[in-house]
Design an enzyme around this catalytic site. Structure first.
Site: not given
Length: 354
Positions: A100, A103, A160, A231, A305
Site C-alpha cells: 500500500h 504506508e 493507497r 503494513h 500493522e
C-alpha cells in the site's frame, strides 16, 4: 635500470587496482553506514541503497528483479543468506513491504530489517546459524508506482492503490493490490468500484505486482516456512483468514506464535500489539497476500500493522521510525526464530501444509 623501473611501474599498477577494488567494497559498506534509517526515502534512494547493501556484503546479500509494475518499473528483492556447508536444503522466509503506497513506515521497516541483520549476524551466533539454514527474501517496496506517486506532492501523499489504468468507462486509476491475490477473491471486504480504495481488480492476479509475488513465491512454496507482509497502521498482528467463516488448520499455533511476537515487541518500547484474524480485530477482507500464502500451503503467514493507533496513522512522524522498526524487528525475529527451530530441530517434520 629499465627492468627496475618496469617492476616499479607494475607494482604501482597492481597497488592502485587492488586499492580500487577494496575502495569500491568499502564504499558499499560505508554508504550503508551513512544511510539514514530514521528518514523516509524516495524510491530512487531505496534502489541505490539496495545496490549499496549488496555491493558491501557479497557473502550475505544478493538481489533479483522478479517482476515489473504496471508502469514498467523493476520489483526488486534482496536475498539474505549464508552458504550451508552441510549441504542441507535451505528453507525460505518471505518479507515484503510497501504493497500500500501511503504506508511509508513499511518500506522503512524493510530497510531497517536488512540493516539489523547485516550489522549483527557476525556477532550473533543464533542469527548466523539461521542464515545458514534460511534464505530471507525481502522486498522493500512492491507497489513501486504507487509509492513514487505518494512522493509527488501533498495531494497524492495518501494514495493507497497501484497506478494501473482505469477500466473502461472509468477515470479512476489503480487497484488495491492487497485485494488482488487469489484467496477467496472478491468475496468480502472489497469493492468492484474502481474509484474505491479497496477495488479488487478485474480478476485474481490481474495486477502485475500481485502476479509477480504469486508467481515467484509459488515456485518455492515447498521450501517456504513463513510469509510476513508489513503494513500500517493499528498495531496489529493479523493471521489468516480474512473471511469470517474460514479458519486456518493451525489457527491455535498461529495465535500463540503471534502472541509471543507481540510480547517481544512490547518489551522494546512498551507498545501493545493485538493478535488475531482480520475479522476478529479489524474487518473482514479477501484477496490478501497473507491469506493467499496460507492457502497455498505456507504454514505461518502474518500481516504486521505497525504504528500507530490513529493519532498519525499513515503519516507517522520520522522521529517514530526507529522505535517502530525496533519493536517490529523484535516481533519478526521472534516468529522467524520459532519457525526455524521448529523446522530444523524437529527433523523438518513439524510444519503443516494443509
Amino acid at each position: 635500470m629499465k627492468m627496475t623501473l618496469e617492476c616499479w611501474m607494475l607494482g604501482l599498477f597492481l597497488l592502485i587496482n587492488s586499492g580500487l577494488t577494496s575502495h569500491s567494497l568499502g564504499e558499499g559498506l560505508q554508504s550503508t553506514w551513512r544511510y539514514d534509517y530514521t528518514k523516509y526515502h524516495p524510491m530512487d534512494e531505496i534502489y541505490g541503497w539496495m545496490e549499496d547493501v549488496e555491493r558491501g556484503n557479497p557473502e550475505l546479500v544478493s538481489s533479483a528483479v522478479y517482476g515489473h509494475t504496471y508502469e514498467g518499473r523493476n520489483i526488486t528483492l534482496l536475498k539474505l543468506g549464508l552458504e550451508n556447508s552441510e549441504g542441507r536444503e535451505k528453507k525460505v522466509i518471505w518479507v515484503d513491504c510497501g504493497i500500500h503506497a501511503r504506508e511509508w513506515i513499511a518500506p522503512a521497516f524493510c530497510q531497517w530489517f536488512v540493516k539489523q541483520i547485516v550489522d549483527t549476524y557476525k556477532s550473533n551466533k543464533k542469527l548466523e546459524q539461521m542464515l545458514q539454514n534460511l534464505d530471507i527474501y525481502v522486498t522493500p517496496v512492491i507497489n513501486v508506482d504507487g509509492y513514487i506517486f505518494t512522493w509527488a506532492n501533498d495531494s497524492t501523499r495518501l494514495w493507497r492503490k497501484s497506478r494501473s489504468a482505469p477500466p473502461p468507462e472509468s477515470s479512476c486509476y489503480g487497484v488495491d493490490l492487497n485485494r488482488n491475490f487469489n484467496a477467496n477473491w472478491g468475496m468480502v471486504g472489497v469493492s468492484f468500484d474502481s474509484c474505491a480504495n479497496t477495488y479488487c481488480g478485474t480478476s485474481p492476479g490481474s495486477e502485475p505486482e500481485a502476479k509477480a509475488v504469486m508467481d515467484f513465491v509459488a515456485r518455492m512454496v515447498k521450501q517456504t516456512l513463513c510469509f510476513l507482509t508489513i503494513h500500517s497502521a493499528g498495531q496489529l498482528i493479523l493471521l489468516p483468514y480474512g473471511h469470517p467463516e474460514i479458519s486456518a488448520p493451525n489457527y491455535n499455533e498461529l495465535v500463540s506464535v503471534g502472541q509471543a511476537a507481540a510480547e517481544e515487541m512490547k518489551k522494546v518500547h512498551g507498545m501493545n500489539y493485538t493478535v488475531g484474524t482480520s475479522p476478529q480485530i479489524l474487518y473482514p477482507n479477501s484477496g490478501s497476500s497473507r491469506d493467499w500464502a496460507r492457502l497455498i500451503g505456507i504454514p505461518f503467514s502474518y500481516t504486521f500493522e505497525l504504528r500507530d493507533k490513529g493519532e498519525f496513522s499513515h503519516l507517522l512522524p520520522e522521529e517514530q521510525i526507529q522505535p517502530a522498526c525496533e519493536e517490529a524487528y523484535a516481533g519478526a525475529l521472534s516468529i522467524i526464530t520459532y519457525v526455524h527451530d521448529k523446522a530444523f530441530n524437529n527433523g523438518d517434520k513439524a510444519t503443516e501444509r494443509e
